[in-house]
Design a protein around this motif. Structure first.
Motif, PDB file in Angstrom:
ATOM      1  N   THR A  67       0.840  -1.201   0.000  1.00 35.08           N
ATOM      2  CA  THR A  67       0.000   0.000   0.000  1.00 35.08           C
ATOM      3  C   THR A  67       0.875   1.251   0.000  1.00 35.08           C
ATOM      4  OG1 THR A  67      -0.081   0.101   2.413  1.00 35.08           O
ATOM      5  CG2 THR A  67      -1.754  -1.244   1.294  1.00 35.08           C
ATOM      6  N   ALA A  68       0.251   2.401  -0.234  1.00 34.57           N
ATOM      7  CA  ALA A  68       0.999   3.659  -0.233  1.00 34.57           C
ATOM      8  C   ALA A  68       1.623   3.926   1.127  1.00 34.57           C
ATOM      9  CB  ALA A  68       0.078   4.806  -0.628  1.00 34.57           C
ATOM     10  N   ALA A  69       0.908   3.559   2.183  1.00 34.69           N
ATOM     11  CA  ALA A  69       1.431   3.767   3.533  1.00 34.69           C
ATOM     12  C   ALA A  69       2.669   2.885   3.775  1.00 34.69           C
ATOM     13  CB  ALA A  69       0.362   3.458   4.568  1.00 34.69           C
ATOM     14  N   GLN A  70       2.625   1.649   3.286  1.00 29.07           N
ATOM     15  CA  GLN A  70       3.772   0.756   3.452  1.00 29.07           C
ATOM     16  C   GLN A  70       4.983   1.256   2.676  1.00 29.07           C
ATOM     17  OE1 GLN A  70       1.817  -2.861   2.144  1.00 29.07           O
ATOM     18  NE2 GLN A  70       1.616  -3.613   4.251  1.00 29.07           N
ATOM     19  N   ALA A  72       5.581   4.407   1.901  1.00 31.59           N
ATOM     20  CA  ALA A  72       6.073   5.597   2.608  1.00 31.59           C
ATOM     21  C   ALA A  72       6.881   5.213   3.844  1.00 31.59           C
ATOM     22  CB  ALA A  72       4.902   6.484   3.001  1.00 31.59           C
ATOM     23  N   LEU A  73       6.416   4.182   4.561  1.00 34.78           N
ATOM     24  CA  LEU A  73       7.141   3.728   5.744  1.00 34.78           C
ATOM     25  C   LEU A  73       8.506   3.161   5.357  1.00 34.78           C
ATOM     26  CD1 LEU A  73       7.024   3.259   8.788  1.00 34.78           C
ATOM     27  CD2 LEU A  73       6.034   0.992   8.326  1.00 34.78           C
ATOM     28  N   GLN A  76      10.872   5.980   4.540  1.00 37.41           N
ATOM     29  CA  GLN A  76      11.368   6.608   5.772  1.00 37.41           C
ATOM     30  C   GLN A  76      12.450   5.737   6.415  1.00 37.41           C
ATOM     31  OE1 GLN A  76       8.316   7.300   8.682  1.00 37.41           O
ATOM     32  NE2 GLN A  76       9.623   8.581   9.975  1.00 37.41           N
ATOM     33  N   ASP A  81      13.306   9.529   2.013  1.00 34.94           N
ATOM     34  CA  ASP A  81      12.422  10.696   2.069  1.00 34.94           C
ATOM     35  C   ASP A  81      13.176  11.982   2.412  1.00 34.94           C
ATOM     36  OD1 ASP A  81      13.053   9.742   4.583  1.00 34.94           O
ATOM     37  OD2 ASP A  81      11.156  10.411   5.481  1.00 34.94           O
TER      38      ASP A  81
END
Length: 339
Positions: A67-70, A72-73, A76, A81
């Motif tokens: 997912t997009a959240a995964q 992004a994590l 990071q 990022d």
């Protein structure tokens, strides 16, 4: 043959009135300055080229179902990022300390993995280079001094054939004949315990070394032959022969030093090709060297490992080239000047 560009620059390294040792020290200092500047430029180009490759490295590593959240994590966690300048400076300062980061795939130290792989690649390249020089110098001088004879011309023809031979074809032919049919040497691979058993390790590198040395030797013979032909035509050689010196004595006592100048230059130019050739050789013989590591990491898009490997290879090439330029300066009095 022209001297390497960086070596030519040493002619203006210091005023002619300075003592020889001081002029030489100035030339070496200039070479070190060139090395540091070149490495900084190379590191920036490597980093930017990999950073701006098409595609999102974090998304690729996370997988198609992430997912997009995964994603992004993961960005990071990997530090992707942060601003590009911060990432570059962090990587460069780490490289100066010997820390090339950790692999995006398994979290292992990139410097540690490179150190393991160099235990295979460095002996392979050094052995191929030493064998090539030991064969090319006498053979090239014979071919040059006797270039009008049938065997001098035959050596020249063989070197053209050797340069044109595809490296992978030579490797496969050696494997088929020596390893498969004769069963004298291992077909592929390298001992898992590296150099714990030096005999097994050396046996695994014999065929790859020969394969890598054949085109390199052919190229070096051609350069030594051309340099020797030029030397034989010099006025001082004709004078020495008129005084009763044989061609062999003239070449050994005086010509060998002059022939060494273009040889040192061409070895520096061939170094990059030697390392790139080792990448292909390691694939043919399944050697766990730095070339195989680079290809694997490119396929897996492990950018941290790829940029660390590229920087290491670039550094090796530049350091050896600078060292050869310094040797060139020591050999050629026109570059270091005379008191």
């Amino acid at each position: 043959m022209a001297a390497p560009l960086t070596a030519v620059a040493t002619t203006n390294a210091a005023p002619a009135g300075l003592p020889r040792a001081q002029r030489l020290a100035g030339a070496v200092g200039q070479q070190v300055g060139v090395l540091v500047t070149s490495l900084l430029i190379a590191s920036l180009l490597i980093f930017l080229a990999l950073h701006y490759l098409p595609g999102d490295a974090a998304a690729i590593l996370a997988g198609a179902d992430a997912t997009a959240a995964q994603v992004a994590l993961l960005e990071q966690r990997l530090g992707l990022d942060r601003p590009v300048a911060v990432q570059y400076l962090d990587w460069v300062f780490g490289a100066v300390r010997g820390d090339l980061g950790t692999s995006m795939l398994d979290g292992r130290s990139v410097a540690g993995q490179i150190g393991e792989k160099l235990q295979v690649t460095v002996p392979l390249c050094v052995a191929a280079l030493v064998i090539s020089v030991l064969i090319a110098v006498p053979l090239g001088m014979i071919a040059g001094a006797r270039h009008r004879t049938w065997y001098g011309q035959a050596i020249g023809a063989l070197t053209q054939f050797g340069v044109a031979l595809p490296v992978f074809a030579v490797g496969l032919a050696l494997v088929s004949v020596v390893a498969v049919q004769w069963r004298v040497l291992p077909v592929q691979g390298f001992p898992t315990d590296r150099w714990a058993d030096p005999v097994d390790a050396l046996r695994s590198l014999i065929l790859p070394t020969i394969t890598l040395a054949i085109p390199l030797t052919a190229g070096l013979v051609r350069f030594v032959r051309s340099a020797t032909i030029d030397i034989v035509g010099e006025e001082w050689v004709r004078t020495a022969r008129a005084q009763g010196w044989s061609n062999t004595a003239v070449l050994i006592r005086q010509g060998l030093r002059n022939a060494a100048l273009p040889l040192v230059a061409i070895v520096g130019l061939e170094l990059a090709g030697l390392l790139m050739g080792s990448v292909l050789i390691e694939q043919v013989f399944s050697l766990p060297g730095i070339g195989q590591m680079l290809l694997k990491d490119v396929g897996n898009r492990d950018l941290v490992s790829v940029q660390g490997t590229l920087l290491t290879l670039t550094s090796v090439i530049m350091i050896v080239t600078i060292a050869l330029n310094i040797i060139y300066t020591l050999i050629d009095p026109r570059l270091r000047g005379s008191k």
